[in-house]
Scaffold this motif. Structure first.
Motif, PDB file in Angstrom:
ATOM      1  N   LYS A 123      -3.334  -2.105  -9.302  1.00 53.97           N
ATOM      2  CA  LYS A 123      -1.991  -1.707  -9.717  1.00 53.97           C
ATOM      3  C   LYS A 123      -0.983  -1.951  -8.580  1.00 53.97           C
ATOM      4  O   LYS A 123       0.091  -2.513  -8.794  1.00 53.97           O
ATOM      5  CB  LYS A 123      -2.008  -0.231 -10.102  1.00 53.97           C
ATOM      6  N   GLU A 124      -1.351  -1.539  -7.388  1.00 56.26           N
ATOM      7  CA  GLU A 124      -0.452  -1.747  -6.244  1.00 56.26           C
ATOM      8  C   GLU A 124      -0.169  -3.239  -6.035  1.00 56.26           C
ATOM      9  O   GLU A 124       0.953  -3.640  -5.752  1.00 56.26           O
ATOM     10  CB  GLU A 124      -1.073  -1.149  -4.966  1.00 56.26           C
ATOM     11  N   PHE A 125      -1.231  -4.024  -6.185  1.00 55.27           N
ATOM     12  CA  PHE A 125      -1.077  -5.472  -5.998  1.00 55.27           C
ATOM     13  C   PHE A 125      -0.165  -6.059  -7.068  1.00 55.27           C
ATOM     14  O   PHE A 125       0.716  -6.860  -6.781  1.00 55.27           O
ATOM     15  CB  PHE A 125      -2.455  -6.135  -6.051  1.00 55.27           C
ATOM     16  N   ASP A 183       0.848  -1.197   0.000  1.00 55.53           N
ATOM     17  CA  ASP A 183       0.000   0.000   0.000  1.00 55.53           C
ATOM     18  C   ASP A 183       0.881   1.244   0.000  1.00 55.53           C
ATOM     19  O   ASP A 183       1.016   1.948   0.997  1.00 55.53           O
ATOM     20  CB  ASP A 183      -0.896  -0.044   1.244  1.00 55.53           C
ATOM     21  N   LYS A 184       1.419   1.553  -1.180  1.00 58.98           N
ATOM     22  CA  LYS A 184       2.427   2.596  -1.285  1.00 58.98           C
ATOM     23  C   LYS A 184       1.880   3.978  -0.911  1.00 58.98           C
ATOM     24  O   LYS A 184       2.574   4.791  -0.322  1.00 58.98           O
ATOM     25  CB  LYS A 184       2.989   2.645  -2.712  1.00 58.98           C
ATOM     26  N   ASP A 185       0.634   4.241  -1.307  1.00 61.53           N
ATOM     27  CA  ASP A 185       0.085   5.573  -1.019  1.00 61.53           C
ATOM     28  C   ASP A 185      -0.534   5.655   0.380  1.00 61.53           C
ATOM     29  O   ASP A 185      -1.167   6.647   0.732  1.00 61.53           O
ATOM     30  CB  ASP A 185      -0.938   5.976  -2.089  1.00 61.53           C
ATOM     31  N   GLU A 186      -0.361   4.607   1.147  1.00 65.19           N
ATOM     32  CA  GLU A 186      -0.854   4.562   2.528  1.00 65.19           C
ATOM     33  C   GLU A 186      -2.327   4.938   2.631  1.00 65.19           C
ATOM     34  O   GLU A 186      -2.762   5.596   3.566  1.00 65.19           O
ATOM     35  CB  GLU A 186      -0.001   5.463   3.424  1.00 65.19           C
ATOM     36  N   SER A 187      -3.075   4.457   1.641  1.00 66.61           N
ATOM     37  CA  SER A 187      -4.503   4.769   1.643  1.00 66.61           C
ATOM     38  C   SER A 187      -5.301   3.785   2.505  1.00 66.61           C
ATOM     39  O   SER A 187      -6.483   3.989   2.732  1.00 66.61           O
ATOM     40  CB  SER A 187      -5.035   4.724   0.210  1.00 66.61           C
ATOM     41  N   GLY A 188      -4.650   2.729   2.930  1.00 63.81           N
ATOM     42  CA  GLY A 188      -5.371   1.724   3.707  1.00 63.81           C
ATOM     43  C   GLY A 188      -6.093   0.708   2.835  1.00 63.81           C
ATOM     44  O   GLY A 188      -6.651  -0.267   3.327  1.00 63.81           O
ATOM     45  N   SER A 207     -11.927  -1.817 -11.123  1.00 62.77           N
ATOM     46  CA  SER A 207     -11.356  -0.825 -10.217  1.00 62.77           C
ATOM     47  C   SER A 207     -11.489  -1.266  -8.752  1.00 62.77           C
ATOM     48  O   SER A 207     -11.961  -0.536  -7.900  1.00 62.77           O
ATOM     49  CB  SER A 207     -12.053   0.518 -10.411  1.00 62.77           C
ATOM     50  N   ILE A 208     -11.062  -2.509  -8.516  1.00 68.10           N
ATOM     51  CA  ILE A 208     -11.193  -3.077  -7.179  1.00 68.10           C
ATOM     52  C   ILE A 208     -10.188  -2.441  -6.223  1.00 68.10           C
ATOM     53  O   ILE A 208      -9.058  -2.150  -6.603  1.00 68.10           O
ATOM     54  CB  ILE A 208     -10.887  -4.585  -7.226  1.00 68.10           C
ATOM     55  N   GLU A 209     -10.595  -2.238  -5.015  1.00 67.54           N
ATOM     56  CA  GLU A 209      -9.629  -1.940  -3.953  1.00 67.54           C
ATOM     57  C   GLU A 209      -9.919  -2.862  -2.786  1.00 67.54           C
ATOM     58  O   GLU A 209     -11.060  -3.074  -2.422  1.00 67.54           O
ATOM     59  CB  GLU A 209      -9.746  -0.480  -3.517  1.00 67.54           C
ATOM     60  N   ARG A 223      -5.732 -16.771 -14.013  1.00 67.00           N
ATOM     61  CA  ARG A 223      -5.008 -16.204 -15.144  1.00 67.00           C
ATOM     62  C   ARG A 223      -4.322 -14.904 -14.774  1.00 67.00           C
ATOM     63  O   ARG A 223      -3.229 -14.613 -15.193  1.00 67.00           O
ATOM     64  CB  ARG A 223      -5.941 -15.985 -16.320  1.00 67.00           C
ATOM     65  N   ASN A 224      -4.995 -14.092 -14.015  1.00 72.19           N
ATOM     66  CA  ASN A 224      -4.345 -12.849 -13.593  1.00 72.19           C
ATOM     67  C   ASN A 224      -4.833 -12.434 -12.211  1.00 72.19           C
ATOM     68  O   ASN A 224      -5.762 -13.019 -11.650  1.00 72.19           O
ATOM     69  CB  ASN A 224      -4.581 -11.741 -14.624  1.00 72.19           C
ATOM     70  N   ILE A 225      -4.179 -11.428 -11.707  1.00 72.80           N
ATOM     71  CA  ILE A 225      -4.445 -10.989 -10.346  1.00 72.80           C
ATOM     72  C   ILE A 225      -5.883 -10.503 -10.191  1.00 72.80           C
ATOM     73  O   ILE A 225      -6.518 -10.706  -9.158  1.00 72.80           O
ATOM     74  CB  ILE A 225      -3.467  -9.853  -9.975  1.00 72.80           C
TER      75      ILE A 225
END
Ligand code: FAD
Ligand code: MG
Ligand code: MG
Ligand code: MG
Ligand code: MG
Length: 552
Positions: free
Chosen positions: A374-376, A364-369, A417-419, A400-402
């Motif tokens: 993309k981060e994953f 979690d690079k942007d520390e958004s919680g 646009s999953i988080e 097949r993919n993340i």
């Protein structure tokens, strides 16, 4: 003490340069390697950093190509063809390497010292013990045969672990045929002498059974035609199938072939006792005990720790384990300067779930919680590197993919646009640790571990300057290298009659004469030197033309 030798060398080289300064050339770091088997030999072959001084301690001054040991038992290959003197290997190195023919009897990690007993000459009374200091210790002593404390095994069985074992077996096989051919015996006695029993349906037991069967069929029929009818080969296996570690298709084929050949495969058969005439077995179903007269038994039921390792594990609080636990960098848990590899060690793979919060935080690079796709994606390669079970899991689920994996965690309604929050992230990875497996005790693993460790030592300084290294998930401690990764290249099971089963990566199975040729070529190419390669190949050719040598 030997610890001073390196220092003396440093002073001499100072003098040679004519520098009369008190500033000594940095003392070479002393690496002590225990064992000259697959792991040790592979480390030595690949080490090329001259800033180390290496002392090898092993009771054996040669390396043995163990996959060909079964071929020695019936004379397909000569013993000398599969051994390589360790001094042949080290004399070609640019690294300062010495060898002591001795057995390590005790490790003292507090004082960085090992205690050894020379095996060279029994006349060395009183001088056979010595100590060696180390900066780094590499334990590669392998394992020993496991008898499970079954009464009579030590006294009455052959093992197949060392070259001498294979030579003894060969002698015993031939003597059995000579003995059974003597004129004054009853048929009963001939049957007993020629009853060969193999305990354990793993690769070694199966291959010996196949070798013996071929020997009887190809040579005994010609050389001892009168006793051929008395020969019996029995294979005892405690579980439901032989060759458990192989694909079902291979197990089935092997059981079928042995059945047709007349090898008596007794499944679910536990050996309880062996005296000098009879072998006692208990059937798993009904618990019935059977006593059978035998002429010769090969015990091949797996491996256990050597006394040195048992003692060392006790010393360092690893208690009743079957092998020394290391981290993924092959360092004995709790010790920065002791490494263990090959059959004497297992890697204690870290669980993803133990580190899940730390992984989440780093991802979690942007520390958004929350974690975006993309981060994953940016972190998944590092996760797979640090936790190989994740890659296995992705493969096994055929994800097949993340995005698919994340969708699964979010439920069907999820969009691209999953988080994920931490709980969802946990549930996405909750099953991955179930994919963790111990690596098998094979030459392939030991060989790759030796090569890996040599690479670490070759790059040690470079990595010390850059301690963060490439891998981002370090768990605890200061790890400087990529963790060890095993690459499985496949496995062979020679079944006799010039047929071999091969199981290659991706569960590709091939059985028959074509895989026998693959076997010949792989084992020829894997030889450690051109010398042994030439010897082994000429043994094979000789056997094709002239048959086996049967002078016991
Ligand atoms: P080893 O190769 O056993 O070497 C241990 C070394 O340590 C030896 O040099 C020994 O003398 C030395 N040592 C022992 N005690 C001490 C001590 N106290 N101090 C110092 N040194 C000590 N694997 C495969 O992948 N494919 C195969 O086809 C295959 N076939 C096999 C067939 C047979 C008959 C056998 C027995 C094994 C086979 N294996 C095979 C398994 C493979 O041989 C082992 O997994 C491999 O040898 C392990 O390597 P290692 O270096 O850990 O131990
Ligand atoms: Mg070794
Ligand atoms: Mg070996
Ligand atoms: Mg191991
Ligand atoms: Mg985020």
């Amino acid at each position: 003490s030997r610890g001073h030798i390196a220092h003396a060398d440093a002073i001499t080289s100072n003098g040679a340069h004519g520098i009369a300064s008190s500033e000594a050339v940095p003392k070479k770091k002393k690496v002590v390697l225990l064992g000259t088997g697959w792991a040790g030999m592979s480390f030595l072959k690949d080490l090329n950093n001259p800033s180390y001084e290496v002392e090898v301690v092993s009771p054996r001054n040669f390396f043995v190509f163990t996959p060909l040991l079964p071929s020695v038992t019936c004379g397909k290959v000569e013993a000398r063809s599969i051994v390589e003197p360790i001094r042949n290997i080290i004399r070609k190195k640019n690294v300062d390497i010495s060898f002591s023919e001795a057995e390590c009897v005790k490790i003292d990690p507090q004082n960085k010292k090992i205690y050894c007993r020379a095996t060279v000459n029994s006349k060395l009374k009183g001088e056979e013990e010595f100590a060696v200091d180390y900066d780094y210790l590499i334990i590669a002593v392998g394992a020993q045969v496991n008898t499970f404390n079954t009464p009579g095994v030590e006294q009455n069985c052959h093992f197949l672990k060392e070259v001498e074992d294979a030579q003894k077996i060969r002698k015993n096989v031939i003597e059995s045929f000579e003995k059974a051919s003597l004129p004054n015996l009853s048929d009963e006695e001939r049957k007993k002498i020629l009853h060969f029993v193999i305990v354990g349906g793993g690769p070694t037991g199966v291959e010996f059974a196949a070798e013996l069967y071929d020997f009887v069929n190809e040579d005994v029929v010609k050389l001892y035609p009168k006793v051929r009818e008395f020969v019996k080969i029995t294979l005892l296996e405690a579980t439901d199938h032989i060759l458990n570690m192989f694909d079902k298709r291979i197990t089935n084929f092997a059981e079928g072939k042995f059945g047709r050949d007349g090898i008596d495969v007794k499944l679910g058969s536990m050996v309880t006792k062996i005296d000098d005439n009879e072998i006692s077995t208990k059937a798993r179903g009904n618990g019935n005990t059977t006593n059978t007269p035998y002429g010769m038994v090969l015990w091949s039921t797996g491996i256990g720790p050597r006394p040195l390792i048992k003692e060392f594990m006790k010393q360092i609080g690893q208690g009743n384990r079957r092998a020394l636990a290391t981290d993924e960098w092959l360092r004995v848990e709790g010790f920065d300067t002791i490494y263990a590899l090959g059959d004497c060690a297992t890697i204690n793979q870290r669980k993803v779930m133990e580190d899940i919060s730390e992984i989440f935080k780093k991802a979690d690079k942007d520390e958004s919680g929350t974690l975006t796709v993309k981060e994953f994606q940016e972190i998944i390669d590092d996760i797979c590197e640090r936790y190989p079970q994740v890659e296995l899991y992705l493969k096994s689920k055929q994800v097949r993919n993340i995005v698919d994996l994340l969708k699964e965690a979010k439920g069907d309604a999820a969009k691209e646009s999953i988080e994920l929050n931490i709980e969802e992230f946990k549930s996405a990875l909750s099953q991955v640790d179930s994919q963790m497996k111990n690596l098998p005790a094979t030459a392939q693993v030991a060989n790759q571990q030796g090569a890996y460790l040599a690479k670490c030592f070759n790059r040690m300084e470079e990595c010390e300057k850059n301690p963060e290294g490439p891998a981002r998930f370090r768990g605890t401690g200061r790890h400087r290298f990529h963790p060890f990764r095993y690459r499985h290249l496949g496995q062979f099971a020679p079944l006799g009659g010039e047929q071999t089963a091969a199981q290659l990566p991706g569960d590709w199975v091939s059985i028959g004469h074509s895989s026998q040729w693959l076997w010949y070529s792989v084992y020829a190419s894997k030889q450690v030197s051109w010398r042994t390669r030439a010897l082994v190949v000429s043994d094979w050719v000789r056997r094709f033309i002239f048959g086996r040598d049967t002078s016991g």
